[in-house]
Motif scaffolding. Sequence first.
Motif, PDB file in Angstrom:
ATOM      1  N   LEU A  60       0.788  -1.141  -0.156  1.00 48.80           N
ATOM      2  CA  LEU A  60      -0.026  -0.037   0.104  1.00 48.80           C
ATOM      3  C   LEU A  60       0.898   0.990   0.047  1.00 48.80           C
ATOM      4  CD1 LEU A  60      -2.766   1.449   0.311  1.00 48.80           C
ATOM      5  CD2 LEU A  60      -2.107   1.365   2.816  1.00 48.80           C
ATOM      6  N   ASP A  61       0.677   2.137  -0.876  1.00 50.00           N
ATOM      7  CA  ASP A  61       1.129   3.471  -0.923  1.00 50.00           C
ATOM      8  C   ASP A  61       0.094   4.574  -0.779  1.00 50.00           C
ATOM      9  OD1 ASP A  61       4.278   2.944  -1.207  1.00 50.00           O
ATOM     10  OD2 ASP A  61       3.392   2.000  -3.147  1.00 50.00           O
ATOM     11  N   GLN A  62       0.011   5.341   0.116  1.00 51.99           N
ATOM     12  CA  GLN A  62      -0.997   6.208   0.479  1.00 51.99           C
ATOM     13  C   GLN A  62      -0.566   7.595   0.532  1.00 51.99           C
ATOM     14  OE1 GLN A  62      -4.496   4.920   3.036  1.00 51.99           O
ATOM     15  NE2 GLN A  62      -3.720   6.695   4.510  1.00 51.99           N
ATOM     16  N   THR A  63      -1.030   8.518   0.014  1.00 55.84           N
ATOM     17  CA  THR A  63      -0.759  10.159   0.106  1.00 55.84           C
ATOM     18  C   THR A  63      -1.950  10.705   0.624  1.00 55.84           C
ATOM     19  OG1 THR A  63       0.926   9.928  -1.624  1.00 55.84           O
ATOM     20  CG2 THR A  63       0.149  12.052  -0.984  1.00 55.84           C
ATOM     21  N   ALA A  78       3.123   0.689   3.247  1.00 55.24           N
ATOM     22  CA  ALA A  78       3.224  -0.218   3.867  1.00 55.24           C
ATOM     23  C   ALA A  78       3.173  -1.796   3.227  1.00 55.24           C
ATOM     24  CB  ALA A  78       1.901  -0.201   4.718  1.00 55.24           C
ATOM     25  N   LYS A  79       3.771  -2.695   3.792  1.00 50.27           N
ATOM     26  CA  LYS A  79       3.735  -4.072   3.398  1.00 50.27           C
ATOM     27  C   LYS A  79       3.134  -5.230   4.385  1.00 50.27           C
ATOM     28  CE  LYS A  79       6.645  -7.474   0.923  1.00 50.27           C
ATOM     29  NZ  LYS A  79       7.817  -7.731   0.282  1.00 50.27           N
ATOM     30  N   ALA A 122       4.176 -10.726   8.731  1.00 45.77           N
ATOM     31  CA  ALA A 122       5.093  -9.939   8.767  1.00 45.77           C
ATOM     32  C   ALA A 122       4.587  -8.372   8.146  1.00 45.77           C
ATOM     33  CB  ALA A 122       6.149 -10.152   7.592  1.00 45.77           C
ATOM     34  N   VAL A 123       5.133  -7.270   8.757  1.00 43.04           N
ATOM     35  CA  VAL A 123       4.422  -6.084   8.516  1.00 43.04           C
ATOM     36  C   VAL A 123       5.626  -4.952   8.616  1.00 43.04           C
ATOM     37  CG1 VAL A 123       3.190  -4.137   9.141  1.00 43.04           C
ATOM     38  CG2 VAL A 123       2.427  -6.568   9.622  1.00 43.04           C
ATOM     39  N   THR A 124       5.525  -4.236   7.455  1.00 41.58           N
ATOM     40  CA  THR A 124       6.670  -2.959   7.418  1.00 41.58           C
ATOM     41  C   THR A 124       5.826  -1.868   7.069  1.00 41.58           C
ATOM     42  OG1 THR A 124       7.076  -3.236   5.010  1.00 41.58           O
ATOM     43  CG2 THR A 124       8.567  -4.617   6.436  1.00 41.58           C
ATOM     44  N   GLU A 179      -2.992   3.512  -3.315  1.00 44.67           N
ATOM     45  CA  GLU A 179      -2.843   2.572  -4.358  1.00 44.67           C
ATOM     46  C   GLU A 179      -2.148   1.120  -3.710  1.00 44.67           C
ATOM     47  OE1 GLU A 179      -1.066   4.080  -8.342  1.00 44.67           O
ATOM     48  OE2 GLU A 179      -0.473   5.759  -7.312  1.00 44.67           O
ATOM     49  N   SER A 180      -2.736   0.097  -4.010  1.00 47.87           N
ATOM     50  CA  SER A 180      -2.581  -1.223  -3.429  1.00 47.87           C
ATOM     51  C   SER A 180      -2.591  -2.119  -4.479  1.00 47.87           C
ATOM     52  CB  SER A 180      -3.564  -1.796  -2.188  1.00 47.87           C
ATOM     53  OG  SER A 180      -4.762  -1.647  -2.988  1.00 47.87           O
TER      54      SER A 180
END
Length: 272
Positions: free
Chosen positions: A11-14, A26-27, A55-57, A260-261
């Motif tokens: 996920l890329d969020q703005t 985030a992943k 797993a989370v980053t 965007e995911s």
Amino acid sequence: DIYQVEIERTLDQTTDVLLRPAKISAKRTIAMQWRVDSVGENGEARVAQRFTRVAVTMTSSRGEKMAWDSASPTRHAGIAAQLRTAVTPLLEAPILTTLSRRGEVLDITFPAPTTAALEAAPDAFGRKSILTPESLRDMLRNMAATLPSEPVETGAAWSLTRETGSPDLPFTIKHELTYDGPRPLDDRNLSHISVKTELQAAADAPKRSDGSPVPNLAQQEGNGELWFDLEAGHPVRSEHRQKLVTESPLRELTIKVTAESVLRTPIQQQTR
């Protein structure tokens, strides 16, 4: 039969307010083992699903970083430690799922001890919104398209509609699926299904429970694909891409959020 499944979501969020964007990347990776316990005369399958790794980053434009992996022996603090407490119950007991003969998720049941432990665990990193029967059902439906009730030829299309979201922000999701015939994947010819997705916000939910307005869905794009092994009788890989742009009024301002995911899921049958 036993299957190894990996569910990876990026996920890329703005968030834009007063031309000052704040970004989060985030992943989330979830590894699971699926064991088919039984198949009834009506074709419904009872599947025991066990989490084997989570797993989370996360990184943000403000310099925040967080990484946690249940397979790592490293002792964590802060949010990562809370996440371990929240996820540990899922690693200790299987989730029971019922699938129709067409692959539709009919029911997901958490064992009572797991449910109690999840309810008592802290809500680390939005855990209570992503690791519940409802969110797992949505995740499974996104990764495994429901097949048509009768055999189809190349070019045939069918549609599915389902409800999702939260009580504050309910959505109707419409999937348009098309059978494209055989296509190559990793040196194999597999059946390919294309998926187009559209979200529609419920018209009768103008405000959240706290009185704030529901964001307006200003723009959306959703598409994906699924490869299916007809001989083996199970999906091999799915991928779904989505872009959502929402706008929320805040006094005289407008908060714009672009998310965007990508959801990728390889599925491999375990050899005996």
